[in-house]
Design a protein around this motif. Structure first.
Motif, mmCIF file in Angstrom:
data_model
loop_
_atom_site.group_PDB
_atom_site.id
_atom_site.type_symbol
_atom_site.label_atom_id
_atom_site.label_comp_id
_atom_site.label_asym_id
_atom_site.label_seq_id
_atom_site.Cartn_x
_atom_site.Cartn_y
_atom_site.Cartn_z
ATOM 1 N N LEU A 181 -6.758 -19.620 52.710
ATOM 2 C CA LEU A 181 -5.355 -20.017 52.717
ATOM 3 C C LEU A 181 -4.796 -20.052 54.140
ATOM 4 C CD1 LEU A 181 -3.987 -18.008 49.648
ATOM 5 C CD2 LEU A 181 -4.856 -20.347 49.712
ATOM 6 N N VAL A 182 -5.189 -19.075 54.954
ATOM 7 C CA VAL A 182 -4.728 -19.052 56.351
ATOM 8 C C VAL A 182 -5.200 -20.310 57.080
ATOM 9 C CG1 VAL A 182 -4.967 -17.880 58.581
ATOM 10 C CG2 VAL A 182 -4.547 -16.542 56.500
ATOM 11 N N ARG A 183 -6.463 -20.683 56.870
ATOM 12 C CA ARG A 183 -6.976 -21.895 57.530
ATOM 13 C C ARG A 183 -6.241 -23.140 57.035
ATOM 14 N NH1 ARG A 183 -11.945 -18.890 57.297
ATOM 15 N NH2 ARG A 183 -12.379 -19.670 55.185
ATOM 16 N N LYS A 184 -5.932 -23.170 55.752
ATOM 17 C CA LYS A 184 -5.211 -24.319 55.204
ATOM 18 C C LYS A 184 -3.819 -24.450 55.812
ATOM 19 C CE LYS A 184 -3.642 -26.287 50.802
ATOM 20 N NZ LYS A 184 -3.628 -26.129 49.322
ATOM 21 N N VAL A 185 -3.083 -23.354 55.870
ATOM 22 C CA VAL A 185 -1.731 -23.385 56.434
ATOM 23 C C VAL A 185 -1.783 -23.665 57.934
ATOM 24 C CG1 VAL A 185 0.306 -21.959 56.917
ATOM 25 C CG2 VAL A 185 -0.708 -21.959 54.631
ATOM 26 N N SER A 186 -2.776 -23.094 58.632
ATOM 27 C CA SER A 186 -2.930 -23.362 60.062
ATOM 28 C C SER A 186 -3.130 -24.854 60.313
ATOM 29 C CB SER A 186 -4.122 -22.584 60.626
ATOM 30 O OG SER A 186 -3.901 -21.203 60.590
ATOM 31 N N ALA A 187 -3.983 -25.472 59.509
ATOM 32 C CA ALA A 187 -4.254 -26.901 59.686
ATOM 33 C C ALA A 187 -2.998 -27.726 59.433
ATOM 34 C CB ALA A 187 -5.375 -27.342 58.753
ATOM 35 N N ALA A 206 0.266 -18.813 66.867
ATOM 36 C CA ALA A 206 0.202 -17.827 67.947
ATOM 37 C C ALA A 206 -0.282 -16.469 67.475
ATOM 38 C CB ALA A 206 1.584 -17.676 68.588
ATOM 39 N N GLY A 207 -0.402 -16.288 66.181
ATOM 40 C CA GLY A 207 -0.842 -14.998 65.660
ATOM 41 C C GLY A 207 -0.675 -14.957 64.161
ATOM 42 N N LEU A 208 -1.235 -13.929 63.569
ATOM 43 C CA LEU A 208 -1.195 -13.734 62.120
ATOM 44 C C LEU A 208 -0.764 -12.300 61.846
ATOM 45 C CD1 LEU A 208 -1.918 -14.470 59.131
ATOM 46 C CD2 LEU A 208 -4.267 -13.751 59.668
ATOM 47 N N ALA A 209 0.228 -12.138 60.966
ATOM 48 C CA ALA A 209 0.649 -10.822 60.516
ATOM 49 C C ALA A 209 0.485 -10.767 59.005
ATOM 50 C CB ALA A 209 2.096 -10.543 60.902
ATOM 51 N N VAL A 210 -0.106 -9.684 58.501
ATOM 52 C CA VAL A 210 -0.427 -9.560 57.085
ATOM 53 C C VAL A 210 0.346 -8.379 56.494
ATOM 54 C CG1 VAL A 210 -2.261 -9.311 55.376
ATOM 55 C CG2 VAL A 210 -2.744 -10.456 57.549
ATOM 56 N N ALA A 211 1.022 -8.642 55.378
ATOM 57 C CA ALA A 211 1.739 -7.604 54.635
ATOM 58 C C ALA A 211 0.886 -7.142 53.468
ATOM 59 C CB ALA A 211 3.072 -8.153 54.134
ATOM 60 N N ALA A 260 4.549 -14.213 77.968
ATOM 61 C CA ALA A 260 3.303 -14.277 78.742
ATOM 62 C C ALA A 260 2.082 -14.043 77.867
ATOM 63 C CB ALA A 260 3.344 -13.251 79.873
ATOM 64 N N ARG A 261 2.261 -13.387 76.699
ATOM 65 C CA ARG A 261 1.118 -13.108 75.820
ATOM 66 C C ARG A 261 0.478 -14.396 75.314
ATOM 67 N NH1 ARG A 261 2.049 -13.811 70.485
ATOM 68 N NH2 ARG A 261 0.426 -12.371 69.840
ATOM 69 N N LEU A 262 1.263 -15.495 75.299
ATOM 70 C CA LEU A 262 0.732 -16.757 74.792
ATOM 71 C C LEU A 262 -0.349 -17.324 75.684
ATOM 72 C CD1 LEU A 262 4.105 -18.322 73.671
ATOM 73 C CD2 LEU A 262 2.286 -17.462 72.196
ATOM 74 N N LYS A 263 -0.378 -16.900 76.956
ATOM 75 C CA LYS A 263 -1.429 -17.371 77.860
ATOM 76 C C LYS A 263 -2.759 -16.721 77.538
ATOM 77 C CE LYS A 263 1.885 -17.633 81.684
ATOM 78 N NZ LYS A 263 2.041 -19.089 81.741
ATOM 79 N N ALA A 264 -2.700 -15.475 76.948
ATOM 80 C CA ALA A 264 -3.916 -14.718 76.744
ATOM 81 C C ALA A 264 -4.622 -15.111 75.456
ATOM 82 C CB ALA A 264 -3.609 -13.213 76.745
ATOM 83 N N GLY A 265 -3.825 -15.094 74.331
ATOM 84 C CA GLY A 265 -4.436 -15.410 73.033
ATOM 85 C C GLY A 265 -5.501 -14.409 72.680
ATOM 86 N N GLY A 266 -6.387 -14.777 71.752
ATOM 87 C CA GLY A 266 -7.503 -13.909 71.397
ATOM 88 C C GLY A 266 -7.152 -12.869 70.369
ATOM 89 N N LEU A 295 -10.897 -12.271 58.620
ATOM 90 C CA LEU A 295 -9.825 -13.244 58.824
ATOM 91 C C LEU A 295 -10.064 -14.086 60.079
ATOM 92 C CD1 LEU A 295 -6.779 -11.005 57.860
ATOM 93 C CD2 LEU A 295 -7.948 -12.722 56.457
ATOM 94 N N PRO A 296 -9.445 -15.269 60.151
ATOM 95 C CA PRO A 296 -9.618 -16.121 61.332
ATOM 96 C C PRO A 296 -9.264 -15.386 62.617
ATOM 97 C CG PRO A 296 -8.566 -17.356 59.576
ATOM 98 C CD PRO A 296 -8.631 -15.923 59.103
ATOM 99 N N ALA A 297 -9.913 -15.776 63.706
ATOM 100 C CA ALA A 297 -9.794 -15.066 64.986
ATOM 101 C C ALA A 297 -8.488 -15.422 65.684
ATOM 102 C CB ALA A 297 -10.991 -15.383 65.874
ATOM 103 N N LEU A 298 -7.397 -14.866 65.164
ATOM 104 C CA LEU A 298 -6.074 -14.986 65.769
ATOM 105 C C LEU A 298 -5.582 -13.593 66.133
ATOM 106 C CD1 LEU A 298 -4.507 -17.414 63.141
ATOM 107 C CD2 LEU A 298 -4.712 -17.933 65.589
ATOM 108 N N PRO A 299 -4.648 -13.477 67.076
ATOM 109 C CA PRO A 299 -4.013 -12.170 67.281
ATOM 110 C C PRO A 299 -3.472 -11.656 65.947
ATOM 111 C CG PRO A 299 -3.386 -13.672 69.027
ATOM 112 C CD PRO A 299 -4.137 -14.493 68.027
#
Length: 411
Positions: A132-138, A148-153, A398-404, A182-186
């Motif tokens: 689902l995360v990949r679908k919404v990301s696409a 820019a990142g993923l937060a899970v509740a 500035a965190r957007l430059k780093a990612g990962g 999960l996909p490799a997002l912050p």
């Protein structure tokens, strides 16, 4: 007395970038001169910061606008609606949901997947969530956004600063790390009630002076989150807010947490269904999907079913007993009731308020609207999760430059 540590030039620049980003988010569109006036920096300094935020995709410059004063019109700045996006996900007992929001908090993509997750192994659940995360990301990327990142509740305890669910009784999970699946997002993982409280703080449309409150998230389980001076109270280990496992009748029935007489055993969804005398399997078959069983109880209550109404009164009483202790201890401005129980509040709320009136040291607060109902309902945790990523972008552009994977996705 030791001197406070000095702020480095890099930290000062990060702080100033955040000031500019938040000013535009809160008040925009604004000219550069107006931003400078609002945050107290020189126009030259603001112009340099704005150029950096435009290069990094957080801001865009619109056509000339006159700010209401004499002089050359400046170009208006606003948040980029094709810039960074926040992804939020929710693992529920009966559903998975994922959404993407842009920097203004507008939902740009969303998907919900009904699933009976209680007792399922974490692996299949997390594979479904990753899909689902990949679908919404696409879908978000197709609109020009970049996640820019993923937060899970999640409905359970999460170790502070980690991606590990320590214990989620209503899922049957213990010691589950979400990150590898999960996909490799912050990534950040947090309790669903915490995300619901953040949604109330940012999106709830409450009086801006409301900075101290208790948010109650009632669905299959019952969680709470405490906001003090506009910040979540997390506790030593990050486990603050387990209201559902506060004992309201210490000799009561056993609970999945190992205790007895917990609030959840009287006011959780399954407890309400049992007390209402309905056939759980039949109701699940006739009213499938998230919210179906609660909608059924609300319909029965509206039609005058006395057993259902009695069960709701008892649940409201149990909630009032638990919340009276919280209110006496913390002295919040408000108690906000959210979550999937919202359709039941006409029958829960009177008994809850009576208990508060009996038990709170300052009972006058109840008459002053101390208990309010969330406008976000069951969407709060999902929206709070997605917007926590956006807030992290604005807090530290500035965190957007780093990612990962290693960068934090939320507060």
């Amino acid at each position: 007395m030791s001197e406070p540590p000095s702020i480095t030039q890099q930290e000062m620049r990060r702080r100033n970038l955040s000031l500019v980003a938040h000013a535009v988010a809160r008040l925009g569109p604004l000219s550069r001169a107006s931003v400078a006036a609002h945050i107290g920096l020189t126009r030259a300094a603001v112009s340099t910061l704005v150029d950096e935020l435009i290069r990094d995709g957080l801001l865009v410059e619109l056509g000339p606008s006159r700010p209401g004063t004499v002089g050359r019109p400046g170009s208006a700045l606003q948040l980029n609606d094709q810039g960074p996006a926040g992804l939020g996900a929710e693992i529920g007992v009966d559903r998975l949901a994922v959404c993407a929001v842009d920097l203004s908090g507008r939902v740009r993509a969303r998907v919900t997947y009904e699933a009976a997750n209680r007792g399922r192994e974490p692996g299949p659940v997390l594979r479904d969530l990753a899909r689902l995360v990949r679908k919404v990301s696409a879908e978000a990327e197709g609109q020009g956004l970049r996640p820019a990142g993923l937060a899970v509740a999640v409905p359970g305890l999460v170790a502070r600063g980690s991606s590990s669910v320590v214990r989620a009784p209503n899922l049957g999970w213990e010691g589950v790390d979400l990150a590898p699946a999960l996909p490799a997002l912050p990534l950040t993982v947090d309790n669903e009630a915490n995300h619901g409280a953040l949604a109330e703080l940012w999106l709830g449309a409450h009086d801006p002076s409301l900075r101290n409150f208790v948010h109650v998230s009632a669905e299959i389980g019952i969680g709470a989150a405490i906001v003090i001076d506009g910040r979540l109270l997390r506790g030593t280990h990050g486990f603050t807010g387990e209201l559902g496992h506060v004992p309201v009748r210490p000799e009561g029935p056993a609970c999945a947490c190992g205790g007895r007489g917990c609030l959840e055993r009287y006011a959780g969804e399954e407890a309400l269904l049992r007390s209402s005398g309905v056939d759980l399997a039949r109701v699940a078959a006739l009213h499938p999907g998230p919210g179906g069983r609660i909608a059924f109880l609300a319909e029965r209550a509206r039609e005058g079913d006395q057993q259902v109404r009695r069960a709701l009164r008892e649940a409201g009483k149990a909630l009032g007993i638990a919340l009276a202790g919280v209110v006496n201890l913390l002295d919040p401005q408000k108690v906000i009731l959210g979550g999937g129980h919202s359709p039941l509040l006409p029958w829960l709320l009177p008994a809850l308020e009576r208990e508060l009136d009996r038990r709170v040291m300052d009972p006058g607060r109840v008459g002053q609207g101390a208990v309010i109902v969330s406008r976000l309902g069951s969407d709060g945790p999902l929206l709070g999760a997605a917007n926590s990523v956006v807030q992290a972008c604005l807090d530290n552009p500035a965190r957007l430059k780093a990612g990962g994977r290693g960068a934090a996705a939320g507060p």
